[in-house]
Design a protein around this motif. Structure first.
Motif, short mmCIF file in Angstrom:
data_model
loop_
_atom_site.label_atom_id
_atom_site.label_comp_id
_atom_site.label_asym_id
_atom_site.label_seq_id
_atom_site.Cartn_x
_atom_site.Cartn_y
_atom_site.Cartn_z
N LEU A 234 -23.48 10.71 5.83
CA LEU A 234 -23.91 9.65 4.91
C LEU A 234 -25.06 10.17 4.07
O LEU A 234 -25.68 11.20 4.42
CB LEU A 234 -24.41 8.42 5.69
CG LEU A 234 -23.47 7.74 6.69
CD1 LEU A 234 -24.24 6.68 7.48
CD2 LEU A 234 -22.29 7.11 5.97
N ALA A 235 -25.38 9.49 2.99
CA ALA A 235 -26.63 9.79 2.28
C ALA A 235 -27.77 9.54 3.26
O ALA A 235 -27.71 8.59 4.05
CB ALA A 235 -26.76 8.90 1.06
N PHE A 268 -26.20 0.77 9.73
CA PHE A 268 -25.02 1.16 8.93
C PHE A 268 -23.98 1.78 9.86
O PHE A 268 -24.33 2.59 10.73
CB PHE A 268 -25.40 2.20 7.87
CG PHE A 268 -26.50 1.77 6.96
CD1 PHE A 268 -26.22 1.04 5.81
CD2 PHE A 268 -27.83 2.08 7.24
CE1 PHE A 268 -27.24 0.64 4.95
CE2 PHE A 268 -28.85 1.69 6.39
CZ PHE A 268 -28.56 0.96 5.24
N ARG A 269 -22.70 1.40 9.63
CA ARG A 269 -21.63 2.01 10.42
C ARG A 269 -21.54 3.48 10.04
O ARG A 269 -21.46 3.82 8.84
CB ARG A 269 -20.32 1.28 10.13
CG ARG A 269 -19.29 1.44 11.20
CD ARG A 269 -18.27 0.34 11.14
NE ARG A 269 -17.54 0.34 9.87
CZ ARG A 269 -16.66 -0.59 9.53
NH1 ARG A 269 -16.40 -1.59 10.36
NH2 ARG A 269 -16.04 -0.54 8.39
N ILE A 270 -21.54 4.33 11.05
CA ILE A 270 -21.59 5.77 10.80
C ILE A 270 -20.31 6.26 10.10
O ILE A 270 -20.34 7.15 9.27
CB ILE A 270 -21.83 6.52 12.14
CG1 ILE A 270 -23.33 6.44 12.48
CG2 ILE A 270 -21.38 7.96 12.06
CD1 ILE A 270 -23.68 6.97 13.85
N SER A 271 -19.18 5.63 10.43
CA SER A 271 -17.91 6.14 9.90
C SER A 271 -17.79 5.95 8.38
O SER A 271 -17.19 6.77 7.70
CB SER A 271 -16.74 5.45 10.59
OG SER A 271 -16.84 4.05 10.42
N ALA A 286 -21.08 7.26 1.70
CA ALA A 286 -20.48 8.06 2.77
C ALA A 286 -19.74 9.26 2.17
O ALA A 286 -19.37 9.25 0.99
CB ALA A 286 -19.51 7.20 3.57
N PHE A 287 -19.55 10.28 3.01
CA PHE A 287 -18.84 11.48 2.58
C PHE A 287 -17.65 11.73 3.49
O PHE A 287 -17.73 11.47 4.70
CB PHE A 287 -19.78 12.70 2.63
CG PHE A 287 -20.85 12.68 1.56
CD1 PHE A 287 -21.93 11.81 1.64
CD2 PHE A 287 -20.74 13.51 0.46
CE1 PHE A 287 -22.89 11.77 0.65
CE2 PHE A 287 -21.71 13.48 -0.53
CZ PHE A 287 -22.78 12.61 -0.44
N ALA A 302 -16.96 10.19 -0.47
CA ALA A 302 -15.80 9.34 -0.13
C ALA A 302 -15.43 8.50 -1.34
O ALA A 302 -16.28 8.10 -2.11
CB ALA A 302 -16.15 8.45 1.04
N GLU A 303 -14.10 8.27 -1.50
CA GLU A 303 -13.66 7.49 -2.67
C GLU A 303 -13.73 6.01 -2.37
O GLU A 303 -13.70 5.60 -1.25
CB GLU A 303 -12.22 7.90 -3.04
CG GLU A 303 -12.22 9.27 -3.73
CD GLU A 303 -10.91 10.01 -3.50
OE1 GLU A 303 -9.97 9.43 -2.96
OE2 GLU A 303 -10.88 11.20 -3.87
#
Ligand code: FES
Length: 303
Positions: A234-235, A268-271, A286-287, A302-303
């Motif tokens: 994540l950022a 924040f949800r890690i996924s 997120a990435f 992530a899109e």
């Protein structure tokens, strides 16, 4: 560029201070710190973590709730001012003032909740913002009482004073939002700063299992956590006010691992970076990750 104007009396060039700079001084008003410490501690203690606090922050709608509610009160009072000015109905004006006072209650609750988790400089401006709006509410309450006693003219005058106070409060709210970025998403730019495509991040074997770390992609800080063979990214700067997520703790929420920000407890949800608890209301960027054959972790937004 510095704005200057020539003084008629001295002939000297005097600096013209933009209005917002006058209010910048409020950010440094340390005299406000004692009441701020007491009130914000009380608010945090009374609310505690949970659904009510998340609701007041605006987590379910993905935006701070307070500005939306404040629009209702101000809109009602502004409309009452128009009705008063055009003398188109004293009953309508009373109804609008009452509606504005009624909606001020949840507005204050949401505002206090947000305010209790801001930086001290933002809280100083916020306290004055709250005091001007409290003055507006007092004026409108007085205006309503005067009108009920048949003193329409005095009631209108007090309502105009209330509108002036509410406008000053609104200006300070704008100062907090746009100049001090209270309530704004502090991680929004991250997705725009990473070039398209996959990027090498680090070797999988360098990542400790289950412990968050920070890794840099160019000049961008990323929060990275390895859980077995899965790597989530994540950022790193929290969307609430930029806190360092890699210094947070991992907690389980509905069976899913979340990262809890060390500054004000946003989770924040890690996924995928979804907000599970405020004060943050914006998702953490997120990435996507993948593992190259040689064991290098690659990432892309992530899109
Ligand atoms: S910076 Fe406030 S919760 Fe993260």
């Amino acid at each position: 560029m510095e704005e200057t104007t020539r003084s008629r009396r001295t002939g000297r060039m005097a600096r013209r201070v933009p209005a917002a700079e006058v209010f910048d001084g409020l950010e440094r008003a340390t005299v406000l710190d004692r009441p701020i410490a007491v009130i914000s501690k009380q608010v945090r203690r009374k609310l505690g973590p949970g659904k009510t606090r998340d609701f007041l922050h605006g987590v379910p709608i993905g935006h701070p709730l307070h500005p939306a509610l404040a629009m209702v009160s101000f809109g009602c009072w502004l409309s009452a001012g128009v009705v008063d000015m055009t003398k188109t109905g004293s009953r309508a004006a009373r109804t609008l003032i009452l509606a504005g006072l009624g909606s001020a209650v949840p507005t204050v609750a949401a505002g206090l909740t947000d305010w209790s988790t801001l930086h001290r400089e933002q809280q100083r401006v916020g306290l004055v913002h709250a005091m001007t709006n409290a003055a507006a509410a007092v004026c409108y309450t007085g205006s309503l009482l005067l009108r009920m006693r048949g003193r329409e003219r005095a009631g209108r005058a007090l309502a105009y004073a209330g509108l002036a106070a509410a406008s000053a409060g609104g200006y300070l709210g704008g100062h907090m939002s746009y100049r001090q970025a209270a309530g704004a998403n502090h991680a929004e730019s991250v997705g725009h700063l990473v070039p398209l495509g996959w990027h090498d991040l680090c070797a999988l074997k360098e990542l400790p299992n289950g412990r968050p770390v920070r890794r840099r992609l160019g000049y961008i800080d990323l929060f990275v956590i390895r859980l077995g063979d899965d790597v989530s990214v994540l950022a790193d700067n929290c969307s609430h006010l930029g806190g360092p997520l890699h210094q947070g703790r991992v907690a389980m929420e509905n069976g899913e691992p979340c990262i809890v920000c060390p500054w004000h407890g946003s989770a924040f949800r890690i996924s995928d970076g979804r907000v599970t608890h405020g004060p943050a209301t914006s998702r953490q960027p997120a990435f996507q990750t993948r593992l190259r054959q040689d064991g290098v972790v690659q990432v892309r937004p992530a899109e």
